[in-house]
Design a protein around this motif. Structure first.
Motif, PDB file in Angstrom:
ATOM      1  N   MET A 145      44.281  87.214  36.376  1.00  0.00           N
ATOM      2  CA  MET A 145      42.880  87.632  36.370  1.00  0.00           C
ATOM      3  C   MET A 145      42.056  86.847  37.387  1.00  0.00           C
ATOM      4  SD  MET A 145      42.099  90.056  34.065  1.00  0.00           S
ATOM      5  CE  MET A 145      40.477  89.718  33.365  1.00  0.00           C
ATOM      6  N   THR A 146      42.439  85.607  37.636  1.00  0.00           N
ATOM      7  CA  THR A 146      41.741  84.823  38.656  1.00  0.00           C
ATOM      8  C   THR A 146      41.945  85.438  40.035  1.00  0.00           C
ATOM      9  OG1 THR A 146      42.057  82.821  37.336  1.00  0.00           O
ATOM     10  CG2 THR A 146      41.466  82.518  39.639  1.00  0.00           C
ATOM     11  N   ILE A 147      43.147  85.932  40.278  1.00  0.00           N
ATOM     12  CA  ILE A 147      43.405  86.633  41.545  1.00  0.00           C
ATOM     13  C   ILE A 147      42.541  87.884  41.627  1.00  0.00           C
ATOM     14  CG2 ILE A 147      45.134  87.798  42.956  1.00  0.00           C
ATOM     15  CD1 ILE A 147      47.243  85.969  41.714  1.00  0.00           C
ATOM     16  N   VAL A 148      42.407  88.610  40.517  1.00  0.00           N
ATOM     17  CA  VAL A 148      41.558  89.804  40.493  1.00  0.00           C
ATOM     18  C   VAL A 148      40.132  89.439  40.894  1.00  0.00           C
ATOM     19  CG1 VAL A 148      40.564  91.612  39.034  1.00  0.00           C
ATOM     20  CG2 VAL A 148      42.960  90.962  38.753  1.00  0.00           C
ATOM     21  N   LEU A 306      28.867  85.806  37.272  1.00  0.00           N
ATOM     22  CA  LEU A 306      28.146  85.699  36.000  1.00  0.00           C
ATOM     23  C   LEU A 306      28.530  86.848  35.065  1.00  0.00           C
ATOM     24  CD1 LEU A 306      25.968  84.418  34.208  1.00  0.00           C
ATOM     25  CD2 LEU A 306      24.288  85.871  35.396  1.00  0.00           C
ATOM     26  N   VAL A 307      28.538  88.069  35.594  1.00  0.00           N
ATOM     27  CA  VAL A 307      28.900  89.232  34.776  1.00  0.00           C
ATOM     28  C   VAL A 307      30.326  89.086  34.262  1.00  0.00           C
ATOM     29  CG1 VAL A 307      29.275  91.727  34.805  1.00  0.00           C
ATOM     30  CG2 VAL A 307      27.264  90.755  35.925  1.00  0.00           C
ATOM     31  N   VAL A 330      37.500  83.197  31.717  1.00  0.00           N
ATOM     32  CA  VAL A 330      36.113  83.008  32.166  1.00  0.00           C
ATOM     33  C   VAL A 330      35.951  81.761  33.015  1.00  0.00           C
ATOM     34  CG1 VAL A 330      35.308  84.111  30.038  1.00  0.00           C
ATOM     35  CG2 VAL A 330      35.226  81.620  30.214  1.00  0.00           C
ATOM     36  N   PHE A 331      36.859  80.807  32.920  1.00  0.00           N
ATOM     37  CA  PHE A 331      36.610  79.501  33.532  1.00  0.00           C
ATOM     38  C   PHE A 331      36.618  79.495  35.058  1.00  0.00           C
ATOM     39  CE2 PHE A 331      37.479  78.464  29.157  1.00  0.00           C
ATOM     40  CZ  PHE A 331      36.475  77.537  28.893  1.00  0.00           C
ATOM     41  N   PRO A 332      37.438  80.290  35.756  1.00  0.00           N
ATOM     42  CA  PRO A 332      37.286  80.329  37.214  1.00  0.00           C
ATOM     43  C   PRO A 332      35.896  80.806  37.648  1.00  0.00           C
ATOM     44  CG  PRO A 332      39.427  81.174  36.591  1.00  0.00           C
ATOM     45  CD  PRO A 332      38.658  81.003  35.317  1.00  0.00           C
ATOM     46  N   ALA A 333      35.353  81.812  36.963  1.00  0.00           N
ATOM     47  CA  ALA A 333      34.008  82.280  37.293  1.00  0.00           C
ATOM     48  C   ALA A 333      32.977  81.196  37.008  1.00  0.00           C
ATOM     49  CB  ALA A 333      33.682  83.546  36.498  1.00  0.00           C
ATOM     50  N   LEU A 334      33.105  80.520  35.871  1.00  0.00           N
ATOM     51  CA  LEU A 334      32.181  79.434  35.548  1.00  0.00           C
ATOM     52  C   LEU A 334      32.317  78.272  36.532  1.00  0.00           C
ATOM     53  CD1 LEU A 334      32.428  79.346  31.641  1.00  0.00           C
ATOM     54  CD2 LEU A 334      30.687  80.435  33.066  1.00  0.00           C
TER      55      LEU A 334
END
Length: 559
Positions: A145-148, A306-307, A330-334
């Motif tokens: 998901m981080t790659i996505v 954020l989304v 969620v943590f890569p986005a955060l």
């Protein structure tokens, strides 16, 4: 050290040290049940049988999850042998890879300093570091998901060429397919929901013309569909169980018994962001604001991050099934949002984060004297006493590191502050994980292995009466026959009832027949069942026992 991001030798040295320590730590602990034992055993059975289509646990068809992690673990066993670090290698690599691509995306989309900060933040978040060391599906899914996320940010960023847009979006579609193969349709539903939510917020419909939908869907199906087709052809019962029971029922019903209070993921997110918790709220707020001077029609990567985080937390908050690992993606986005705030935010937030880290250290130190009382069983008090020195050291590291980071925050030495706080978070978590080994070993029951193995011959039957020890099948390198136990095997045993014994009396009949014939059997057994069978005169000789389990043989006198 004001321009840490421009010191390439130092940056690469930091990443190398992070990767090497992460990889080394994969092998310092026993595989703790249930998850680690389960996924290691599934891969071992795949490796031994050579069947890379039908996933099994304890020799029984097991279709709760897709096969990507089982494939990767079985491949690891094929390359490096069967063992503990090999069973965790895929999750460790996903954790390392997630840090790398987050840093890379941050550098290309937001600037080199933000990229470095994003890598340091993610590589030191308590939750990300801890889950990188655990053989479970959550880190494998999160790595994909981080790659996505990062491919989406890179492909849609302003200034990306048509070729870059196409290549990054194709990688994004491939990573979504791998996410589906990691943990199911969630790998498609989450990015899809996030993209729809972002579009509704911004009304940037043009974004959909840059997704390469046709090529992307074809690539997605080429990667994800073959296994689902093959496993469905070989096991016609699989599709209904997987798509209905493991998706629809898990989300909307409570039969999986994984309910939690509605706010559990908010608490876990806050805990997981340590040592960066002090600037989490400000980072989220900054993500919602449009960067100054930016065209309102332009892609907003901060808002997308954020989304991403808000949608995932809200989605699983709504679900009736709540497990701690669900929010790991969620943590890569955060981390990206936190890095942006670190680059432009106030000194006060850095001071608060450093002070909270020191406070966490003080709390750990204060907890040490009370740790023996945390033992669930009186026989395990010594284990928690053995854990005390590790918690003491972790608390000291967190306290001193937080105090040093506080000093650098007050002195406006931003790079040093970020570096010190990152090293503190990473080191504190690794120390806590390493020290858990005696407790993990007790939960797995591996201290009994020598006594059990001394009783085993190649054909010795092993039963599991009323229990299933998730890690022991992996360590014994053989499956067991379940007796009066279904739980997660319920669906598989409906297809293969001959692989288990449904009742204790049927087991006793076979057990006593083998005893009369001089054939040794072994059985894992609950204490209450042992007591009841002993009262009935069933031949039982205790081979090994601990506070959680016991193993018996059917020969009263050792032969």
């Amino acid at each position: 050290m004001r321009d840490l991001h421009s010191n390439r030798p130092l940056v690469w040295s930091l990443f190398a040290a992070f990767a090497l320590v992460t990889l080394y730590m994969l092998g310092v602990r026993t595989l703790v049940p249930p998850d680690e034992g389960r996924y290691a055993e599934m891969a071992r059975e795949m490796f031994v049988t050579g069947d890379w289509v039908t996933t099994r646990l304890n020799g029984i068809k097991y279709f709760e999850k897709p096969p990507l992690q089982t494939w990767m673990n079985a491949l690891s066993f094929s390359l490096f042998g069967v063992g503990e670090w090999q069973a965790r290698l895929w999750t460790g690599l996903c954790g390392i890879g997630g840090v790398f691509i987050t840093a890379y995306a941050g550098s290309r989309v937001f600037g080199q300093r933000v990229g470095l900060y994003a890598g340091l933040v993610l590589g030191s978040c308590f939750y990300w570091v801890a889950c990188s060391q655990i053989d479970s599906l959550d880190m494998g899914l999160s790595g994909m998901m981080t790659i996505v996320l990062c491919a989406l940010l890179l492909g849609q960023r302003e200034g990306a060429s048509a070729r870059e847009n196409r290549n990054w979006m194709l990688l994004c579609w491939a990573a979504m397919a791998l996410s589906v193969l990691s943990k199911g349709l969630i790998g498609l539903m989450l990015p899809g929901g996030i993209l729809v939510s972002y579009t509704l917020l911004t009304l940037q419909w043009r974004l959909w013309t840059r997704l390469h939908l046709v090529k992307g869907l074809l690539l997605f199906l080429a990667v994800a569909a073959p296994w689902f087709i093959l496993v469905g052809l070989r096991n016609p019962e699989q599709p209904a169980f997987f798509f209905i029971h493991e998706h629809w029922d898990r989300f909307f019903k409570t039969e999986h018994h994984r309910e939690q209070v509605w706010y559990v993921f908010f608490v876990l997110t806050a805990v997981g962001m340590v040592p960066w918790l002090g600037m989490l709220a400000q980072s989220l707020w900054l993500g919602a604001k449009r960067a100054p001077g930016v065209d309102p029609r332009a892609f907003r990567p901060r808002l997308m991050a954020l989304v991403w985080a808000v949608f995932i937390i809200a989605f699983f908050t709504k679900s009736n099934s709540k497990l701690p690992g669900y929010i790991l993606p969620v943590f890569p986005a955060l981390a990206l949002l936190t890095a942006i705030y670190l680059d432009a935010g106030s000194r006060l937030a850095r001071v608060i984060s450093a002070a909270l880290t020191a406070l966490v250290g003080a709390a750990l130190l204060a907890t040490v004297p009370f740790m023996p009382g945390m033992a669930g069983r009186s026989t395990e008090v010594a284990l928690y006493q053995g854990y005390q020195p590790w918690v003491l050291v972790a608390g000291f590291v967190s306290l001193v590191g937080g105090a040093l980071a506080l000093l650098y925050a007050r002195q406006m030495k931003r790079d040093l502050f970020v570096l010190v706080l990152a090293v503190t978070g990473f080191a504190t978590t690794q120390i806590m994980i390493a020290g858990f080994e005696p407790i993990g070993k007790a939960r797995a029951g591996t201290a009994m292995l020598p006594a059990i193995e001394a009783q085993l011959a190649p054909g010795t039957p092993i039963y599991a009466v009323g229990v299933y020890e998730q890690s022991m099948t992996f360590y014994l390198r053989r499956t067991v026959t379940l007796v009066a136990y279904t739980d997660e095997f319920s669906f598989g045993l409906q297809q293969q009832p001959e692989l288990a014994i449904p009742t204790v009396p049927q087991f006793v009949e076979r057990w006593m027949a083998d005893a009369a014939a001089g054939r040794r059997n072994l059985a894992f057994m609950r204490e209450d069942i042992y007591t009841a069978l002993q009262a009935q005169g069933v031949p039982l000789r205790v081979v090994a026992r601990d506070a959680r389990r016991m193993v018996v043989a059917n020969d009263v006198k050792q032969k």
